[in-house]
Design a protein around this motif. Structure first.
Motif, short mmCIF file in Angstrom:
data_model
loop_
_atom_site.label_atom_id
_atom_site.label_comp_id
_atom_site.label_asym_id
_atom_site.label_seq_id
_atom_site.Cartn_x
_atom_site.Cartn_y
_atom_site.Cartn_z
N ALA A 123 -7.57 18.33 -17.38
CA ALA A 123 -7.94 19.63 -16.81
C ALA A 123 -9.32 19.56 -16.16
O ALA A 123 -9.57 20.19 -15.14
N GLY A 124 -10.22 18.78 -16.73
CA GLY A 124 -11.58 18.70 -16.22
C GLY A 124 -11.69 18.15 -14.80
O GLY A 124 -12.70 18.34 -14.13
N GLU A 125 -10.61 17.49 -14.34
CA GLU A 125 -10.64 16.96 -12.98
C GLU A 125 -10.54 18.08 -11.95
O GLU A 125 -10.89 17.90 -10.80
N ARG A 126 -10.00 19.22 -12.35
CA ARG A 126 -9.90 20.34 -11.41
C ARG A 126 -11.05 21.29 -11.70
O ARG A 126 -11.12 21.91 -12.76
N ALA A 127 -11.96 21.40 -10.73
CA ALA A 127 -13.23 22.10 -10.96
C ALA A 127 -13.02 23.54 -11.45
O ALA A 127 -13.71 24.00 -12.35
N TRP A 128 -12.03 24.25 -10.88
CA TRP A 128 -11.85 25.65 -11.26
C TRP A 128 -11.47 25.80 -12.72
O TRP A 128 -11.77 26.79 -13.36
N MET A 129 -10.82 24.76 -13.26
CA MET A 129 -10.43 24.83 -14.68
C MET A 129 -11.67 24.85 -15.57
O MET A 129 -11.69 25.51 -16.60
N PHE A 131 -14.35 26.26 -14.98
CA PHE A 131 -14.89 27.60 -14.92
C PHE A 131 -14.03 28.58 -15.71
O PHE A 131 -14.52 29.39 -16.50
N LEU A 132 -12.72 28.46 -15.52
CA LEU A 132 -11.79 29.44 -16.13
C LEU A 132 -11.48 29.14 -17.59
O LEU A 132 -11.25 30.03 -18.38
N ARG A 133 -11.41 27.86 -17.93
CA ARG A 133 -10.91 27.49 -19.24
C ARG A 133 -11.78 26.46 -19.94
O ARG A 133 -11.31 25.38 -20.28
N PRO A 134 -13.06 26.79 -20.11
CA PRO A 134 -13.93 25.77 -20.72
C PRO A 134 -13.42 25.28 -22.07
O PRO A 134 -13.54 24.10 -22.39
N ALA A 135 -12.79 26.16 -22.83
CA ALA A 135 -12.32 25.75 -24.16
C ALA A 135 -11.21 24.71 -24.04
O ALA A 135 -11.19 23.73 -24.77
N ARG A 136 -10.33 24.93 -23.06
CA ARG A 136 -9.24 23.98 -22.88
C ARG A 136 -9.78 22.62 -22.43
O ARG A 136 -9.34 21.57 -22.89
N VAL A 137 -10.77 22.67 -21.51
CA VAL A 137 -11.36 21.43 -21.03
C VAL A 137 -12.00 20.68 -22.20
O VAL A 137 -11.80 19.48 -22.37
N ARG A 142 -12.04 16.22 -26.00
CA ARG A 142 -12.02 15.71 -27.38
C ARG A 142 -10.80 14.82 -27.61
O ARG A 142 -10.91 13.75 -28.19
N ALA A 143 -9.64 15.28 -27.11
CA ALA A 143 -8.41 14.50 -27.29
C ALA A 143 -8.52 13.16 -26.56
O ALA A 143 -8.09 12.13 -27.07
N ALA A 144 -9.14 13.18 -25.36
CA ALA A 144 -9.29 11.94 -24.59
C ALA A 144 -10.21 10.96 -25.31
O ALA A 144 -9.92 9.77 -25.40
N VAL A 145 -11.30 11.48 -25.87
CA VAL A 145 -12.23 10.60 -26.60
C VAL A 145 -11.54 10.01 -27.83
O VAL A 145 -11.68 8.82 -28.13
N GLU A 146 -10.75 10.85 -28.49
CA GLU A 146 -10.02 10.37 -29.66
C GLU A 146 -9.06 9.24 -29.29
O GLU A 146 -8.97 8.21 -29.97
N ARG A 147 -8.35 9.45 -28.17
CA ARG A 147 -7.39 8.44 -27.70
C ARG A 147 -8.12 7.16 -27.30
O ARG A 147 -7.69 6.05 -27.64
N ALA A 148 -9.25 7.31 -26.58
CA ALA A 148 -10.03 6.14 -26.15
C ALA A 148 -10.51 5.34 -27.37
O ALA A 148 -10.47 4.12 -27.39
N ARG A 149 -10.91 6.08 -28.41
CA ARG A 149 -11.38 5.40 -29.63
C ARG A 149 -10.22 4.64 -30.30
O ARG A 149 -10.41 3.51 -30.76
N ALA A 150 -9.05 5.25 -30.31
CA ALA A 150 -7.88 4.58 -30.91
C ALA A 150 -7.55 3.31 -30.13
O ALA A 150 -7.20 2.27 -30.71
#
Ligand SMILES: Nc1ncnc2c1ncn2[C@@H]1O[C@H](COP(=O)(O)OP(=O)(O)OP(=O)(O)O)[C@@H](O)[C@H]1O
Ligand SMILES: [Mg+2]
Length: 269
Positions: A123-129, A131-137, A142-150
């Motif tokens: 979601a973070g790749e789309r700039a408007w997201m 703005f609209l959905r900081p919690a989702r981003v 967090r999920a991406a960092v978790e996956r990268a760590r795994a």
């Protein structure tokens, strides 16, 4: 199997088309014909070796299959869909990932950040997201960092996650490259000499990890000069020489094929 079905390029495994297919591929760079009428097909879940002397066109074939540049002529299909003109991002979105023969990590970024560059469609790749959905981003990050760590754990680089990538050895860079590609969860992976320049301990780890990825059902095309490694991993090997399909078969068959031996000797001369 009906002849029409074979003509349509169906695999032997049920009715599914090949996951990756190149038909009559040609790639010219000015006067150099790097790939010269090459065809190849991988059934879903297959692990195939791609060998051939230096300059045979193996990496160029990978670049065509991964969408780095379009073929001069010929067709590329992923799961039956014609994708010849699609770029690398679209190929990754279709589930095809690739590693580079010479990994070039972002030297000053950390090992963990380098793995995160392999993430797709956040979601973070789309700039408007943002703005609209900081919690989702934030949640996706967090999920991406978790996956990268795994994934760093999978390639045994966890202890180095906060270090700049420039401190990694050649073998560790190959492992980082594998983790980066896996971030996008590809169903097919093109591995360009994953063991070149790797010490024997890391080599065993890389072989084990490739076997694990294959056991998960991923389709793998492996370029590798180490024939022992190819023989351990691949039931089928395709041999390229001078941009063309020269031979294919079991590793022990192609290793004693006079045409294959001749191509290697010719290239060395
Ligand atoms: N971008 C390019 N521009 C011009 N020529 C190129 C380019 N990429 C590859 N070639 C040429 O195409 C031929 C095939 O190169 P390629 O790198 O695909 O071979 P390879 O089989 O991967 O060899 P190796 O085993 O040494 O990695 C070579 O003659 C190479 O010099
Ligand atoms: Mg190459």
């Amino acid at each position: 199997m009906a002849a029409e079905e074979r003509d349509a390029g169906r695999s032997q495994r049920g009715n599914q088309p090949p996951l990756i297919e190149g038909r009559g591929l040609v790639k010219r760079f000015g006067g150099v014909t790097a790939v010269d009428g090459m065809s190849i097909a991988l059934a879903p879940g297959e692990m195939v070796g791609l060998i051939g002397p230096n300059g045979a066109g193996k990496t160029t074939l990978f670049n065509l299959l991964a969408g780095t540049f379009p073929p001069t002529s010929g067709e590329i299909l992923i799961a039956g869909a014609e994708v010849s003109r699609e770029g690398p991002e679209r190929r990754i979105a279709r589930g095809v990932g690739r590693t580079f023969q010479i990994p070039r990590p972002f030297a000053e970024m950390t090992v963990l950040e380098n793995v995160l560059t392999g993430a797709q469609g956040q979601a973070g790749e789309r700039a408007w997201m943002n703005f609209l959905r900081p919690a989702r981003v934030a949640a996706e990050e967090r999920a991406a960092v978790e996956r990268a760590r795994a994934l760093l754990d999978f390639v045994m680089l966890s202890p180095l996650e906060g270090e700049p990538a420039r401190i990694l050895s050649g073998g560790q860079r190959k492992l980082l490259e594998l983790a980066r590609v896996l971030m996008a969860d590809p169903r097919a992976i093109l591995l360009d000499e994953p063991a070149a320049g790797v010490n024997p301990t890391l080599l065993e780890l890389i072989i084990e990890r490739i076997l694990a990825l294959h056991a998960e059902g991923r389709t793998i095309l492996l370029i590798e000069h180490n024939m022992d490694m190819v023989a351990r991993l691949c039931g089928r090997v395709v041999v390229m020489a001078a941009g063309r399909h020269l031979a294919e078969g079991r590793p022990d068959e192609v290793a004693r094929d006079p045409a294959v031996v001749g191509a290697y000797l010719g290239a060395a001369a």
